[in-house]
Design a protein around this motif. Structure first.
Motif, mmCIF file in Angstrom:
data_model
loop_
_atom_site.group_PDB
_atom_site.id
_atom_site.type_symbol
_atom_site.label_atom_id
_atom_site.label_comp_id
_atom_site.label_asym_id
_atom_site.label_seq_id
_atom_site.Cartn_x
_atom_site.Cartn_y
_atom_site.Cartn_z
ATOM 1 N N ALA A 97 68.651 3.229 27.446
ATOM 2 C CA ALA A 97 69.148 3.586 28.778
ATOM 3 C C ALA A 97 67.998 4.042 29.670
ATOM 4 N N SER A 98 68.020 3.583 30.914
ATOM 5 C CA SER A 98 67.002 3.972 31.881
ATOM 6 C C SER A 98 67.472 5.244 32.586
ATOM 7 N N VAL A 99 67.114 6.382 32.017
ATOM 8 C CA VAL A 99 67.570 7.673 32.546
ATOM 9 C C VAL A 99 66.381 8.571 32.909
ATOM 10 N N GLY A 100 65.233 7.943 33.185
ATOM 11 C CA GLY A 100 64.107 8.704 33.697
ATOM 12 C C GLY A 100 63.035 9.048 32.688
ATOM 13 N N PHE A 101 63.160 8.570 31.443
ATOM 14 C CA PHE A 101 62.204 8.956 30.405
ATOM 15 C C PHE A 101 61.733 7.742 29.615
ATOM 16 N N PRO A 102 60.415 7.691 29.308
ATOM 17 C CA PRO A 102 59.932 6.639 28.406
ATOM 18 C C PRO A 102 60.266 6.995 26.959
ATOM 19 N N ALA A 103 60.322 5.977 26.133
ATOM 20 C CA ALA A 103 60.547 6.200 24.703
ATOM 21 C C ALA A 103 59.195 6.300 23.989
ATOM 22 N N PRO A 104 59.130 7.077 22.923
ATOM 23 C CA PRO A 104 60.189 7.945 22.413
ATOM 24 C C PRO A 104 60.226 9.276 23.175
ATOM 25 N N LEU A 105 61.415 9.823 23.305
ATOM 26 C CA LEU A 105 61.590 11.138 23.921
ATOM 27 C C LEU A 105 61.839 12.142 22.810
ATOM 28 N N ASP A 106 60.992 13.171 22.744
ATOM 29 C CA ASP A 106 61.222 14.164 21.684
ATOM 30 C C ASP A 106 62.225 15.214 22.151
ATOM 31 N N ALA A 107 62.799 15.905 21.176
ATOM 32 C CA ALA A 107 63.851 16.879 21.473
ATOM 33 C C ALA A 107 63.349 17.997 22.373
ATOM 34 N N ALA A 108 62.086 18.386 22.192
ATOM 35 C CA ALA A 108 61.543 19.481 22.998
ATOM 36 C C ALA A 108 61.477 19.082 24.472
ATOM 37 N N GLY A 109 61.040 17.854 24.722
ATOM 38 C CA GLY A 109 60.974 17.386 26.102
ATOM 39 C C GLY A 109 62.351 17.288 26.731
ATOM 40 N N ALA A 110 63.316 16.820 25.940
ATOM 41 C CA ALA A 110 64.686 16.736 26.444
ATOM 42 C C ALA A 110 65.243 18.121 26.728
ATOM 43 N N ALA A 111 64.974 19.068 25.865
ATOM 44 C CA ALA A 111 65.451 20.437 26.054
ATOM 45 C C ALA A 111 64.846 21.062 27.305
ATOM 46 N N ASP A 112 63.575 20.779 27.561
ATOM 47 C CA ASP A 112 62.930 21.304 28.764
ATOM 48 C C ASP A 112 63.630 20.789 30.020
ATOM 49 N N TRP A 113 63.994 19.501 29.993
ATOM 50 C CA TRP A 113 64.669 18.934 31.168
ATOM 51 C C TRP A 113 65.986 19.652 31.397
ATOM 52 N N TRP A 114 66.756 19.889 30.344
ATOM 53 C CA TRP A 114 68.043 20.556 30.504
ATOM 54 C C TRP A 114 67.885 22.010 30.920
ATOM 55 N N THR A 115 66.791 22.640 30.525
ATOM 56 C CA THR A 115 66.534 24.004 30.980
ATOM 57 C C THR A 115 66.362 24.019 32.502
ATOM 58 N N GLY A 116 65.710 22.976 33.026
ATOM 59 C CA GLY A 116 65.599 22.843 34.480
ATOM 60 C C GLY A 116 66.946 22.646 35.137
ATOM 61 N N VAL A 117 67.822 21.906 34.470
ATOM 62 C CA VAL A 117 69.180 21.704 34.986
ATOM 63 C C VAL A 117 69.924 23.040 35.055
ATOM 64 N N ALA A 118 69.728 23.897 34.047
ATOM 65 C CA ALA A 118 70.372 25.211 34.051
ATOM 66 C C ALA A 118 69.938 26.013 35.276
ATOM 67 N N GLU A 119 68.674 25.902 35.638
ATOM 68 C CA GLU A 119 68.180 26.612 36.819
ATOM 69 C C GLU A 119 68.823 26.054 38.089
ATOM 70 N N GLU A 120 69.002 24.718 38.148
ATOM 71 C CA GLU A 120 69.680 24.114 39.299
ATOM 72 C C GLU A 120 71.134 24.578 39.368
ATOM 73 N N ALA A 121 71.776 24.680 38.209
ATOM 74 C CA ALA A 121 73.162 25.144 38.176
ATOM 75 C C ALA A 121 73.269 26.574 38.690
ATOM 76 N N GLU A 122 72.289 27.402 38.370
ATOM 77 C CA GLU A 122 72.288 28.782 38.861
ATOM 78 C C GLU A 122 72.174 28.840 40.375
ATOM 79 N N ARG A 123 71.448 27.874 40.942
ATOM 80 C CA ARG A 123 71.274 27.840 42.396
ATOM 81 C C ARG A 123 72.433 27.144 43.102
ATOM 82 N N GLY A 124 73.382 26.610 42.335
ATOM 83 C CA GLY A 124 74.518 25.909 42.932
ATOM 84 C C GLY A 124 74.208 24.500 43.364
ATOM 85 N N VAL A 125 73.084 23.966 42.888
ATOM 86 C CA VAL A 125 72.669 22.620 43.264
ATOM 87 C C VAL A 125 73.362 21.568 42.405
ATOM 88 N N ARG A 126 73.581 21.883 41.138
ATOM 89 C CA ARG A 126 74.117 20.898 40.201
ATOM 90 C C ARG A 126 75.230 21.511 39.358
#
Length: 332
Positions: A191-220
């Motif tokens: 799937a073309s979701v913004g990341f080259p392969a292979p994507l490690d779990a740590a990199g994926a977790a970092d992206w979701w941590t950024g999403v949590a910050e956006e959720a706190e700001r009411g952006v996402r």
């Protein structure tokens, strides 16, 4: 053009659909009758007055693309005595088959059951009905202990993935494991979701941590689906436009369903959940983009989204090959 689903137990065409269902059912059981008036009393009441017979239930109708009248129906019975709700009377007129009506009706019935908090949905089917059996099994229904002792009648049940909106704290808590696993699985699957392969779990977790910050700001906003075993099986996010002149608009982003949970209508349910929240919170227009030719395009088109255009060489897929993307929009 897509299948149109509506809830209307009083639709004037519904008696015709239910009569056809019951006449075929009686014939298959070796008790054929010619008219609705000859049906057993309970079935005759459904055919003659569906609104009264199903007053406590959810009656859905499906209209094929380009048609004016519904050609399919299904009933989601209200739960009784603490039991899971039951799906009944799935029927598609012979001339409208092979157009996705039965699957669309089942997907909507399952979505509504899950939205109401049902942990499971059940149904019965005669063992000679091969096509409906194949559909139910493809949607994740499995045989369970019988609650109806009629010969040749199978009792099936499907445990439902529960969709819940995640708080910023919950996004952060799920980032290292469940949410990261969904993103890694998507990239591994091409799937073309913004990341080259292979994507490690740590990199994926970092992206979701950024999403949590956006959720706190009411952006996402973030919704996740949880399977019967507690694991996350899917996720979708809704990003709100930041510009003052675009606050009527939102973007659907990162609609992901784990490869082990696909084919059960979960992507459609996640998308519908985000759409409903967008409409309820004042958004009137949604947009998204997806890789041209990807399976996701069928999902969006089937959910009533309109293609606005294609951009060539928009982004690389996980292997590094440039791919086109198609832009979609939907008014809600």
């Amino acid at each position: 053009m897509t299948v149109r689903i509506e809830e209307n137990p009083s639709h004037p065409h519904l008696p015709t659909l239910l009569t056809a269902y019951h006449l075929v059912n009686q014939a298959e059981k070796g008790a054929a009758v010619a008219t609705a008036a000859e049906l057993p009393p309970g079935y005759r009441a459904e055919a003659e007055d569906p609104g009264g017979a199903f007053a406590a239930d959810t009656v859905l109708l499906a209209t094929p693309p380009g048609a004016d009248e519904p050609a399919g129906c299904v009933v989601l019975k209200a739960p009784e005595d603490g039991r899971a709700p039951e799906i009944k009377r799935l029927w598609v007129a012979p001339g409208a088959r092979r157009k996705g009506l039965a699957r669309a009706l089942m997907a909507e019935a399952l979505r509504r059951a899950a939205a109401a908090g049902a942990p499971a949905v059940r149904l019965t089917v005669w063992n000679w009905r091969e096509e409906p059996l194949a559909l139910y099994r493809s949607l994740g229904f499995g045989a369970v202990e019988s609650w109806d002792d009629r010969l040749d009648l199978l009792c099936l049940e499907k445990r439902l993935d529960v969709i819940e909106r995640l708080t910023p704290g919950a996004v952060r808590a799920h980032a290292p494991a469940g949410l990261a696993a969904l993103l890694v699985d998507a990239v591994d699957g091409g799937a073309s979701v913004g990341f080259p392969a292979p994507l490690d779990a740590a990199g994926a977790a970092d992206w979701w941590t950024g999403v949590a910050e956006e959720a706190e700001r009411g952006v996402r906003d973030v919704w996740a689906a949880r399977g019967p075993d507690g694991r996350l099986t899917g996720v979708v996010t809704l990003v709100r436009a930041g510009a003052a002149n675009g606050r009527h608009r939102g973007e659907i982003a990162r609609l992901l369903v784990h490869s082990s949970a696909r084919g059960r209508g979960l992507g459609q349910r996640l998308l519908a959940t985000a759409e409903a929240h967008a409409a309820a919170t004042g958004l009137t227009l949604l947009v998204l983009d997806t890789q041209t030719g990807s399976p996701a395009e069928r999902l969006y088109r089937g959910a009533g989204w309109t293609a606005a255009g294609t951009i060539p060489d928009f982004a690389t897929d996980p292997t590094g090959v440039l791919r086109a993307t198609t832009l979609y929009y939907k008014k809600v």
